[in-house]
Write a protein that holds these residues in place. Structure first.
Motif, PDB file in Angstrom:
ATOM      1  N   TRP A 214      31.674  42.148  49.779  1.00 56.40           N
ATOM      2  CA  TRP A 214      32.978  42.490  48.497  1.00 56.40           C
ATOM      3  C   TRP A 214      32.768  41.283  47.242  1.00 56.40           C
ATOM      4  CZ3 TRP A 214      35.381  46.969  48.419  1.00 56.40           C
ATOM      5  CH2 TRP A 214      35.810  47.905  49.191  1.00 56.40           C
ATOM      6  N   TRP A 215      32.286  39.967  47.854  1.00 57.27           N
ATOM      7  CA  TRP A 215      32.383  39.097  47.323  1.00 57.27           C
ATOM      8  C   TRP A 215      30.954  39.871  46.412  1.00 57.27           C
ATOM      9  CZ3 TRP A 215      28.758  35.259  45.963  1.00 57.27           C
ATOM     10  CH2 TRP A 215      29.577  34.497  45.177  1.00 57.27           C
ATOM     11  N   VAL A 216      29.453  39.656  46.173  1.00 58.00           N
ATOM     12  CA  VAL A 216      29.112  39.615  46.104  1.00 58.00           C
ATOM     13  C   VAL A 216      28.847  41.124  44.951  1.00 58.00           C
ATOM     14  CG1 VAL A 216      26.367  40.799  46.747  1.00 58.00           C
ATOM     15  CG2 VAL A 216      27.415  38.471  48.132  1.00 58.00           C
TER      16      VAL A 216
ATOM     17  N   GLY B 162      31.820  41.961  37.866  1.00 59.33           N
ATOM     18  CA  GLY B 162      32.829  41.240  36.832  1.00 59.33           C
ATOM     19  C   GLY B 162      34.342  41.457  37.239  1.00 59.33           C
ATOM     20  N   LEU B 163      34.202  41.295  38.495  1.00 62.13           N
ATOM     21  CA  LEU B 163      35.850  41.955  38.873  1.00 62.13           C
ATOM     22  C   LEU B 163      36.203  40.661  40.297  1.00 62.13           C
ATOM     23  CD1 LEU B 163      35.121  46.000  39.783  1.00 62.13           C
ATOM     24  CD2 LEU B 163      36.334  45.088  38.180  1.00 62.13           C
ATOM     25  N   SER B 164      38.031  40.905  40.360  1.00 65.69           N
ATOM     26  CA  SER B 164      38.212  40.395  41.987  1.00 65.69           C
ATOM     27  C   SER B 164      37.729  41.448  42.773  1.00 65.69           C
ATOM     28  CB  SER B 164      39.015  40.215  41.062  1.00 65.69           C
ATOM     29  OG  SER B 164      40.292  41.109  41.417  1.00 65.69           O
ATOM     30  N   MET B 165      37.296  40.598  43.753  1.00 67.53           N
ATOM     31  CA  MET B 165      37.100  41.221  45.755  1.00 67.53           C
ATOM     32  C   MET B 165      39.204  42.132  46.021  1.00 67.53           C
ATOM     33  SD  MET B 165      35.590  38.615  48.478  1.00 67.53           S
ATOM     34  CE  MET B 165      37.368  37.448  48.180  1.00 67.53           C
ATOM     35  N   THR B 166      39.904  41.521  44.810  1.00 70.88           N
ATOM     36  CA  THR B 166      40.632  41.906  45.119  1.00 70.88           C
ATOM     37  C   THR B 166      40.893  43.815  44.907  1.00 70.88           C
ATOM     38  OG1 THR B 166      42.375  40.407  45.761  1.00 70.88           O
ATOM     39  CG2 THR B 166      43.607  42.416  45.389  1.00 70.88           C
ATOM     40  N   THR B 167      41.053  43.449  43.124  1.00 71.13           N
ATOM     41  CA  THR B 167      41.071  44.781  42.279  1.00 71.13           C
ATOM     42  C   THR B 167      39.394  45.849  42.567  1.00 71.13           C
ATOM     43  OG1 THR B 167      41.773  43.583  40.511  1.00 71.13           O
ATOM     44  CG2 THR B 167      40.545  45.569  39.992  1.00 71.13           C
TER      45      THR B 167
END
Length: 387
Positions: free
Chosen positions: A352-354, A360-365
């Motif tokens: 998710w992080w990669v 250009g997003l947060s992991m949560t989004t």
């Protein structure tokens, strides 16, 4: 709880009394005995199927195998494996495009070979899903002959055959005899009546919700043991309130249209985010003209809010087609106005992080817009919405 893997077996006989014991028939609420899934539902994990089984009483899952003569559902193999790992009975279906007997036989050969390659076990049902424009343009006699040819060919692969179609088409556009058939019909009031009790299965909702799965699902009540090959499953829902809530939601989604609803002019282009049924009228119980695949652009000329949905009318060469763009609150749940989503295919080593950092997003989004959480496992080959 230990997982019990049920093996498919070909047993074609069974007393009606045993079917009643297995199903635990209850006229007060439609049951969630069977779920059908396809690529439209994305990757489905074993944990999701276990939740369906334990919390909602799901006994069987029927997965899309193929469509026409060339399309293979990319999630068929993973769905089959994960359903079996969850201890549920597995079946398949083929979305029919045939208009002649020769085409029906060719599609059956394609579906049978595709099912074998995907791991659908011998003895499972491989139903023909007959609801497309190709069949709408044929006579009842032609559809009957084509369906018979398809089913006879499917049986050569060791699968059991059946017909899935809408209630408005059954015994109208084609013959569906008693003690056969899987019928889709979404009533105004679900509870209190066992619809199509003489057929194998009744699909009563396309919007059912499951606790750890994203989106709406097609669910059916089994009125015989055909889709479980007479296995006497003891699965019972542990979350009866959730089952009742789905009944209530189905009632709301198919509520009777208001007589005051009026069509208004609208000229818009919609790009479908997922496959959508194009219907002959602005009603979830009307016949299906065609299934419009994801990415299709639809131009509307009128719109109306009725029956719990916002409907648009599409001019066609031989009249009009109607599709729901979302619920009556006018949010576009099923279609996106404008450009389609941008997808990213998960590769080995991704997280998710990669993926979030790369786009250009947060992991949560990122997880949220895919209906998941950052704790959901992702797999190589899975497609994620990144725009």
């Amino acid at each position: 709880m230990p997982q019990v893997k049920l093996k498919n077996k070909l047993v074609l006989t069974g007393a009606a009394t045993m079917a009643a014991l297995f199903l635990g028939l209850n006229a007060n609420a439609a049951r969630m005995d069977m779920v059908d899934v396809s690529n439209n539902n994305g990757y489905m994990s074993t944990a999701e199927y276990v939740s369906m089984r334990n919390e909602f009483g799901v006994k069987a899952v029927t997965v899309k195998i193929s469509e026409g003569g060339t399309y293979k559902d990319p999630y068929a193999a993973s769905n089959i494996a994960n359903v079996q790992a969850a201890g549920l009975y597995i079946n398949g279906y083929h979305f029919a495009r045939y208009a002649t007997k020769a085409q029906a036989i060719a599609e059956a050969d394609f579906a049978g070979q595709t099912a074998k390659a995907a791991g659908l076990p011998v003895g499972a049902v491989l139903a023909t899903d007959v609801e497309a424009e190709e069949q709408n343009n044929q006579s009842k006699a032609t559809n009957d002959a084509n369906n018979k040819a398809f089913m006879q060919e499917i049986e050569k692969f060791g699968y059991r055959a059946d017909i899935y179609t809408s209630g408005s088409w059954a015994n109208n556009k084609m013959t569906v005899k008693g003690k056969t058939g899987w019928i889709a019909s979404y009533p105004y009031v679900v509870s209190g009546k066992n619809w199509y009790s003489t057929n194998h299965a009744w699909q009563w909702s396309s919007t059912a919700k499951f606790r750890i799965s994203y989106g709406g699902f097609d669910v059916s009540q089994l009125n015989s043991n055909y889709y479980t090959a007479d296995q006497k499953s003891t699965v019972k829902p542990t979350d009866k309130d959730a089952v009742k809530d789905n009944n209530k939601e189905a009632n709301k989604n198919t509520s009777k249209p208001s007589n005051s609803a009026k069509w208004v002019k609208e000229s818009k282009n919609y790009t479908l985010k997922t496959a959508v049924k194009l219907r002959a009228d602005a009603s979830t119980t009307s016949s299906v003209i065609a299934i419009l695949p994801s990415g299709t652009t639809v131009k509307s000329d009128q719109a109306i809010i009725q029956g719990g949905y916002r409907w648009v009318r599409q001019p066609r060469f031989n009249g009009y087609g109607y599709l729901a763009t979302g619920p009556a609150n006018n949010t576009l749940e099923y279609v996106k106005n404008g450009a389609a989503h941008t997808y990213y295919t998960v590769k080995s080593g991704d997280s998710w992080w990669v993926i979030a950092q790369r786009n250009g997003l947060s992991m949560t989004t990122l997880a949220s817009q895919n209906g998941k959480t950052i704790y959901t496992t992702i797999y190589p080959g899975q497609r994620l919405v990144v725009r």
